[in-house]
Design an enzyme around this catalytic site. Structure first.
Site, mmCIF file in Angstrom:
data_model
loop_
_atom_site.group_PDB
_atom_site.id
_atom_site.type_symbol
_atom_site.label_atom_id
_atom_site.label_comp_id
_atom_site.label_asym_id
_atom_site.label_seq_id
_atom_site.Cartn_x
_atom_site.Cartn_y
_atom_site.Cartn_z
ATOM 1 N N CYS A 42 4.453 11.791 3.858
ATOM 2 C CA CYS A 42 3.428 11.636 4.891
ATOM 3 C C CYS A 42 4.083 11.299 6.220
ATOM 4 C CB CYS A 42 2.369 10.627 4.488
ATOM 5 S SG CYS A 42 3.041 9.083 3.966
ATOM 6 N N GLU A 63 -4.224 5.380 3.165
ATOM 7 C CA GLU A 63 -2.901 5.808 3.641
ATOM 8 C C GLU A 63 -2.910 7.319 3.591
ATOM 9 O OE1 GLU A 63 -0.488 4.488 5.318
ATOM 10 O OE2 GLU A 63 -0.451 2.890 3.807
HETATM 11 C C1 UN1 Z 1 4.642 8.684 1.808
HETATM 12 O O1 UN1 Z 1 5.108 9.759 2.155
HETATM 13 O O2 UN1 Z 1 3.532 8.623 1.224
HETATM 14 O O3 UN1 Z 1 8.727 6.049 5.261
HETATM 15 C C2 UN1 Z 1 5.335 7.403 1.963
HETATM 16 C C3 UN1 Z 1 8.946 6.825 4.324
HETATM 17 C C4 UN1 Z 1 8.841 6.289 2.917
HETATM 18 C C5 UN1 Z 1 7.440 6.271 2.449
HETATM 19 C C6 UN1 Z 1 6.677 7.515 2.619
HETATM 20 N N1 UN1 Z 1 9.387 4.962 2.872
HETATM 21 O O4 UN1 Z 1 9.234 7.990 4.497
#
Ligand code: UN1
Length: 513
Positions: A299, A265
């Site tokens: 992310c 991820e």
């Molecule tokens: C991350 O930034 O690693 O969709 C995950 C989102 C959150 C998860 C982000 N539910 O922004």
């Protein structure tokens, strides 16, 4: 100055001045160097964590391997019952844990609570799933035969998580892995180690109350070298890693070398396409929260806005106007929209990215910069910036974990915008703002967004746990959380059973003796 109840929260979570960052459930021990965790909120030392040595790690793996043998014997719905209890405990501790997340990581208190809510939600999801780890039955081509598929626990799952979601990403993995019959060893980010200690304390208590073997949940702590213990370890069939593309490239390669599985991820470079029919009431909060939420350190953060030329000026002005309303400061104070970046290195990367964008020809619309003075003593508070840029700029192609938003124009058809949106190495999240059904469907079609997440009339961040979460290309290809993401935590077995008195061979092969 108020401490916003942090001391009390730490007490409730059993987080002390010095903590063991190695734990196999009830047994806490570690013999490595000390990591100090400073809050980006006020620069204060929150606590210290002793790291995991190689010898500590081997002890963890012995205990985890042993725990796996008895945990997999417990029927899946009973494993679900343990996860249900864990979810309930998280409900009780939502406030202190959300506060610790906010204080150690720097995201707003609302987002800290939101993260704990994601943990609770994935626990609920996992509890239901614990009765649905279903395989299929498959028609056999041979008379008196039947085929089926079974899903078995995979073993010890290694989890490597990043600082930006210091508790939720672990929970997405563990809640599913546990009901699948796996045990977990977690290496949290060395930038938010106390969050992992708090989580481990919570689950260890539940395991103890239920007289379950320690080792169903383990934590190890330290930098990438501790992560390497796991990536090179053949006793770990699956490593789930969240973080930078740089990290994922190394983890993926190392795990593949020994034929392990990895769930990656990694970075995103997420864009929102804003079409002529887009509703500004939806566009502005969607884009602004996406770009500045978690101080641009998700992310899924919105990095690029691809705006149709016919509405460009209007959208630009509305977004720039909204940036003027943002308040930056202590994230525990709910008046503030934006907290600090994680540390000074992150601040330097943010500053360097702005310089690079300017050098490549970017036009700064909202000036960035580091905030100084009262309340900003940690040196980690920055102003969110907006820069007009072009997609091919090297800096635009690169994920900078900071609140920098790049604006660009498209002309003509939606295809042009989609090409720009896809024209980056990453493939996590994407969105289109439109009221035209044909545009939306094109964006979602096979010829549309190439990302793992593609949204219509909402932003790029803030995905719900019910869907599979992850992306393509340099994002790594893994899927976590909802849908059928559970399957990666299990091994698939195909069975063919002959209940006839003959032994016909498949493909009609004759082999007469
Ligand atoms: C991350 O930034 O690693 O969709 C995950 C989102 C959150 C998860 C982000 N539910 O922004």
């Amino acid at each position: 100055a108020t401490d916003f109840g942090i001391k009390e929260a730490l007490k409730q979570l059993g987080v002390n001045a010095i903590n063991d960052g190695t734990s196999t459930g009830s047994d806490n021990f570690s013999n490595g160097d000390i990591i100090e965790s400073y809050s980006p909120v006020d620069g204060q030392l929150i606590g210290k964590v002793r790291t995991t040595t190689r010898a500590d790690y081997d002890k963890v793996m012995d205990v985890a391997t042993k725990a796996f043998k008895s945990w997999r014997d417990i029927p899946a719905p009973q494993r679900g019952e343990i996860v249900r209890q864990f979810g309930n405990k998280l409900r009780d501790l939502k406030e202190p844990l959300g506060k610790l997340v906010s204080y150690e990581m720097g995201k707003s208190l609302q987002e800290g609570y939101g993260e704990v809510q994601e943990m609770i939600d994935i626990c609920d999801f996992a509890v239901g799933l614990s009765r649905q780890l279903n395989g299929q039955t498959i028609p056999s081509e041979r008379p008196g035969h039947v085929m089926r598929e079974q899903w078995h626990p995979i073993g010890v799952v290694g989890i490597i998580s990043a600082f930006n979601f210091p508790v939720a990403v672990w929970a997405w993995n563990t809640a599913l892995a546990w009901i699948c019959g796996d045990v977990c060893v977690w290496k949290a980010s060395e930038k938010a180690p106390l969050c992992s200690v708090a989580c481990q304390n919570i689950i260890a208590g539940i395991l103890k109350e239920n007289k379950l073997p320690e080792g169903i949940s383990c934590i190890i702590n330290g930098d990438y070298k501790v992560g390497e213990f796991m990536t090179t370890d053949t006793r770990i069939p699956l490593v789930s890693a969240t973080g930078s593309t740089r990290m994922g490239r190394i983890v993926g390669k190392t795990v593949a070398e020994r034929f392990g599985k990895s769930l990656l991820e990694l970075g995103g470079n997420n864009a929102i396409i804003i079409t002529p029919s887009a509703d500004l009431k939806v566009v502005v909060p969607g884009a602004v929260f996406g770009a500045v939420g978690t101080c641009g350190q998700r992310c899924t953060s919105t990095r690029r806005l691809i705006i149709h030329e016919s509405v460009y000026d209007k959208v630009r002005d509305a977004i720039v106007g909204a940036y003027g309303q943002l308040t930056i400061g202590n994230p525990l104070d709910e008046k503030n929209h934006i907290g600090p970046l994680i540390d000074k290195d992150a601040v330097n990367m943010y500053l360097a990215a702005i310089e690079k964008a300017k050098a490549e020809g970017g036009n700064v619309l909202v000036e960035g910069g580091v905030l100084e003075g009262e309340g900003y003593e940690s040196g980690c508070y920055v102003k969110p910036a907006i820069i007009e840029a072009e997609n091919h700029f090297e800096i635009v192609q690169h994920e900078t974990f900071a609140p920098i938003l790049y604006l660009m124009k498209y002309s003509g058809d939606i295809e042009n915008a989609i090409e720009t949106q896809n024209g980056v190495a990453q493939g996590l999240s994407s969105a289109i703002m439109t009221n035209e059904m044909k545009e939306a469907e094109k964006f979602l079609s096979y010829a549309g967004s190439d990302c793992g997440i593609a949204n219509v009339n909402i932003g790029t961040s803030g995905a719900e746990i019910g869907g599979a979460f992850g992306g393509e290309k340099e994002t790594g290809g893994g899927r976590e959380s909802g849908s059928d993401a559970w399957k990666v935590y299990m091994r698939r077995q195909t069975n063919t059973i002959n209940y006839s008195d003959e032994l016909p061979l498949a493909q009609g092969i004759k082999f007469d003796l």
